[in-house]
Motif scaffolding. Structure first.
Motif, PDB file in Angstrom:
ATOM      1  N   GLY A   1       0.784  -1.224   0.000  1.00  0.00           N
ATOM      2  CA  GLY A   1       0.000   0.000   0.000  1.00  0.00           C
ATOM      3  C   GLY A   1       0.817   1.274   0.000  1.00  0.00           C
ATOM      4  N   GLY A   2       2.141   1.152  -0.094  1.00  0.00           N
ATOM      5  CA  GLY A   2       2.994   2.335  -0.123  1.00  0.00           C
ATOM      6  C   GLY A   2       3.472   2.644  -1.532  1.00  0.00           C
ATOM      7  N   TYR A   3       3.718   3.908  -1.789  1.00  0.00           N
ATOM      8  CA  TYR A   3       4.251   4.299  -3.091  1.00  0.00           C
ATOM      9  C   TYR A   3       5.705   3.852  -3.211  1.00  0.00           C
ATOM     10  N   THR A   4       6.085   3.402  -4.390  1.00  0.00           N
ATOM     11  CA  THR A   4       7.413   2.832  -4.638  1.00  0.00           C
ATOM     12  C   THR A   4       8.441   3.866  -5.047  1.00  0.00           C
ATOM     13  N   GLY A   5       8.000   5.070  -5.394  1.00  0.00           N
ATOM     14  CA  GLY A   5       8.887   6.043  -6.021  1.00  0.00           C
ATOM     15  C   GLY A   5       8.819   5.833  -7.529  1.00  0.00           C
ATOM     16  N   ARG A   6       9.196   6.836  -8.285  1.00  0.00           N
ATOM     17  CA  ARG A   6       9.071   6.713  -9.743  1.00  0.00           C
ATOM     18  C   ARG A   6       9.984   5.617 -10.266  1.00  0.00           C
ATOM     19  N   GLN A   7       9.379   4.698 -10.977  1.00  0.00           N
ATOM     20  CA  GLN A   7      10.094   3.600 -11.623  1.00  0.00           C
ATOM     21  C   GLN A   7       9.959   3.801 -13.127  1.00  0.00           C
ATOM     22  N   SER A   8      10.957   3.301 -13.864  1.00  0.00           N
ATOM     23  CA  SER A   8      10.891   3.411 -15.315  1.00  0.00           C
ATOM     24  C   SER A   8      10.786   2.024 -15.940  1.00  0.00           C
ATOM     25  N   VAL A   9      10.193   1.998 -17.113  1.00  0.00           N
ATOM     26  CA  VAL A   9      10.089   0.761 -17.876  1.00  0.00           C
ATOM     27  C   VAL A   9      10.285   1.103 -19.354  1.00  0.00           C
ATOM     28  N   GLU A  10      11.138   0.332 -20.008  1.00  0.00           N
ATOM     29  CA  GLU A  10      11.305   0.450 -21.457  1.00  0.00           C
ATOM     30  C   GLU A  10      10.245  -0.425 -22.102  1.00  0.00           C
ATOM     31  N   VAL A  11       9.569   0.114 -23.102  1.00  0.00           N
ATOM     32  CA  VAL A  11       8.522  -0.614 -23.816  1.00  0.00           C
ATOM     33  C   VAL A  11       8.964  -0.774 -25.269  1.00  0.00           C
ATOM     34  N   ASN A  12       8.891  -2.008 -25.768  1.00  0.00           N
ATOM     35  CA  ASN A  12       9.276  -2.301 -27.152  1.00  0.00           C
ATOM     36  C   ASN A  12       8.024  -2.551 -27.980  1.00  0.00           C
ATOM     37  N   ILE A  13       8.039  -2.006 -29.205  1.00  0.00           N
ATOM     38  CA  ILE A  13       6.860  -2.014 -30.066  1.00  0.00           C
ATOM     39  C   ILE A  13       7.264  -2.463 -31.474  1.00  0.00           C
ATOM     40  N   ARG A  14       6.494  -3.374 -32.042  1.00  0.00           N
ATOM     41  CA  ARG A  14       6.696  -3.782 -33.440  1.00  0.00           C
ATOM     42  C   ARG A  14       5.333  -3.786 -34.128  1.00  0.00           C
ATOM     43  N   ASN A  15       5.277  -3.124 -35.285  1.00  0.00           N
ATOM     44  CA  ASN A  15       4.028  -3.059 -36.064  1.00  0.00           C
ATOM     45  C   ASN A  15       2.845  -2.573 -35.229  1.00  0.00           C
ATOM     46  N   GLY A  16       3.088  -1.593 -34.371  1.00  0.00           N
ATOM     47  CA  GLY A  16       2.023  -1.008 -33.578  1.00  0.00           C
ATOM     48  C   GLY A  16       1.555  -1.829 -32.394  1.00  0.00           C
ATOM     49  N   LYS A  17       2.253  -2.914 -32.074  1.00  0.00           N
ATOM     50  CA  LYS A  17       1.879  -3.800 -30.961  1.00  0.00           C
ATOM     51  C   LYS A  17       2.998  -3.813 -29.923  1.00  0.00           C
ATOM     52  N   LEU A  18       2.622  -3.814 -28.641  1.00  0.00           N
ATOM     53  CA  LEU A  18       3.608  -3.950 -27.569  1.00  0.00           C
ATOM     54  C   LEU A  18       4.140  -5.377 -27.604  1.00  0.00           C
ATOM     55  N   ILE A  19       5.476  -5.515 -27.651  1.00  0.00           N
ATOM     56  CA  ILE A  19       6.055  -6.857 -27.733  1.00  0.00           C
ATOM     57  C   ILE A  19       6.926  -7.203 -26.534  1.00  0.00           C
ATOM     58  N   GLY A  20       7.195  -6.264 -25.654  1.00  0.00           N
ATOM     59  CA  GLY A  20       8.005  -6.562 -24.481  1.00  0.00           C
ATOM     60  C   GLY A  20       8.302  -5.309 -23.680  1.00  0.00           C
ATOM     61  N   SER A  21       8.801  -5.530 -22.492  1.00  0.00           N
ATOM     62  CA  SER A  21       9.156  -4.405 -21.627  1.00  0.00           C
ATOM     63  C   SER A  21      10.300  -4.814 -20.719  1.00  0.00           C
ATOM     64  N   LEU A  22      11.004  -3.819 -20.216  1.00  0.00           N
ATOM     65  CA  LEU A  22      12.130  -4.056 -19.320  1.00  0.00           C
ATOM     66  C   LEU A  22      12.092  -3.003 -18.219  1.00  0.00           C
ATOM     67  N   GLU A  23      11.834  -3.446 -16.992  1.00  0.00           N
ATOM     68  CA  GLU A  23      11.789  -2.512 -15.865  1.00  0.00           C
ATOM     69  C   GLU A  23      13.168  -1.961 -15.570  1.00  0.00           C
ATOM     70  N   ASN A  24      13.216  -0.676 -15.231  1.00  0.00           N
ATOM     71  CA  ASN A  24      14.443   0.027 -14.861  1.00  0.00           C
ATOM     72  C   ASN A  24      15.548  -0.141 -15.895  1.00  0.00           C
ATOM     73  N   SER A  25      15.186  -0.074 -17.161  1.00  0.00           N
ATOM     74  CA  SER A  25      16.140  -0.173 -18.264  1.00  0.00           C
ATOM     75  C   SER A  25      17.131   0.984 -18.205  1.00  0.00           C
ATOM     76  N   PRO A  26      18.410   0.716 -18.394  1.00  0.00           N
ATOM     77  CA  PRO A  26      19.396   1.805 -18.442  1.00  0.00           C
ATOM     78  C   PRO A  26      19.087   2.820 -19.547  1.00  0.00           C
ATOM     79  N   ALA A  27      18.449   2.377 -20.624  1.00  0.00           N
ATOM     80  CA  ALA A  27      18.110   3.292 -21.719  1.00  0.00           C
ATOM     81  C   ALA A  27      17.214   4.417 -21.231  1.00  0.00           C
ATOM     82  N   CYS A  28      16.393   4.162 -20.239  1.00  0.00           N
ATOM     83  CA  CYS A  28      15.451   5.164 -19.734  1.00  0.00           C
ATOM     84  C   CYS A  28      16.138   6.239 -18.892  1.00  0.00           C
ATOM     85  N   ASN A  29      17.381   6.021 -18.548  1.00  0.00           N
ATOM     86  CA  ASN A  29      18.126   7.007 -17.761  1.00  0.00           C
ATOM     87  C   ASN A  29      18.947   7.945 -18.629  1.00  0.00           C
ATOM     88  N   ASN A  30      18.871   7.793 -19.950  1.00  0.00           N
ATOM     89  CA  ASN A  30      19.642   8.645 -20.849  1.00  0.00           C
ATOM     90  C   ASN A  30      19.106  10.070 -20.773  1.00  0.00           C
TER      91      ASN A  30
END
Length: 135
Positions: free
Chosen positions: A89-118
């Motif tokens: 029930g507690g807030y986690t703090g802002r987390q990031s997730v990388e989302v991968n898309i092919r042909n307009g469809k979500l195909i995968g994700s990666l929590e706390n991806s280093p790419a999101c910190n660029n």
């Protein structure tokens, strides 16, 4: 190991493989050519959040990066940052997730991806994700 755990592992492995296919120069070129995510992708991310987060109705401080294209493999990707409640029930703090898309469809994700910190990523507010609290 359960079927759900295997599915999560498969998604994570595929996301890592997708992210690792670009050189540094290609990565920066994809960021430089980034465009805002279309409404259809934002809607798909909101739907996925409803299914995957413990408490999607508690999301706040949501942002979405512009969408980039990995020219090496033709996969688009973007990042989402948000704060939501965990099982206790507690807030986690802002987390990031990388989302991968092919042909307009979500195909995968990666929590706390280093790419999101660029620091070169372009971000915008994601009110559609925060609007889940109004359901």
């Amino acid at each position: 190991m359960g079927e759900a755990a295997l599915k999560i592992i498969a998604v994570c492995v595929s996301a890592i493989m997708l992210a690792g296919c670009q050189s540094t120069a290609e990565f920066q070129a994809s960021i430089d050519g980034a465009k805002p995510a279309p409404a259809s992708i934002k809607a798909a991310i909101v739907d996925a959040a409803r299914d995957q987060l413990f408490d999607p109705y508690s999301i706040r401080d949501a942002e979405i990066s512009y969408m980039q294209l990995n020219k090496t493999n033709g996969v688009h990707w973007l990042c989402v940052k948000a704060n939501s409640k965990n099982r206790l029930g507690g807030y986690t703090g802002r987390q990031s997730v990388e989302v991968n898309i092919r042909n307009g469809k979500l195909i995968g994700s990666l929590e706390n991806s280093p790419a999101c910190n660029n620091s070169s990523l372009k971000w915008q507010r994601f009110p559609q994700l925060e609007a889940l609290k109004n359901l």
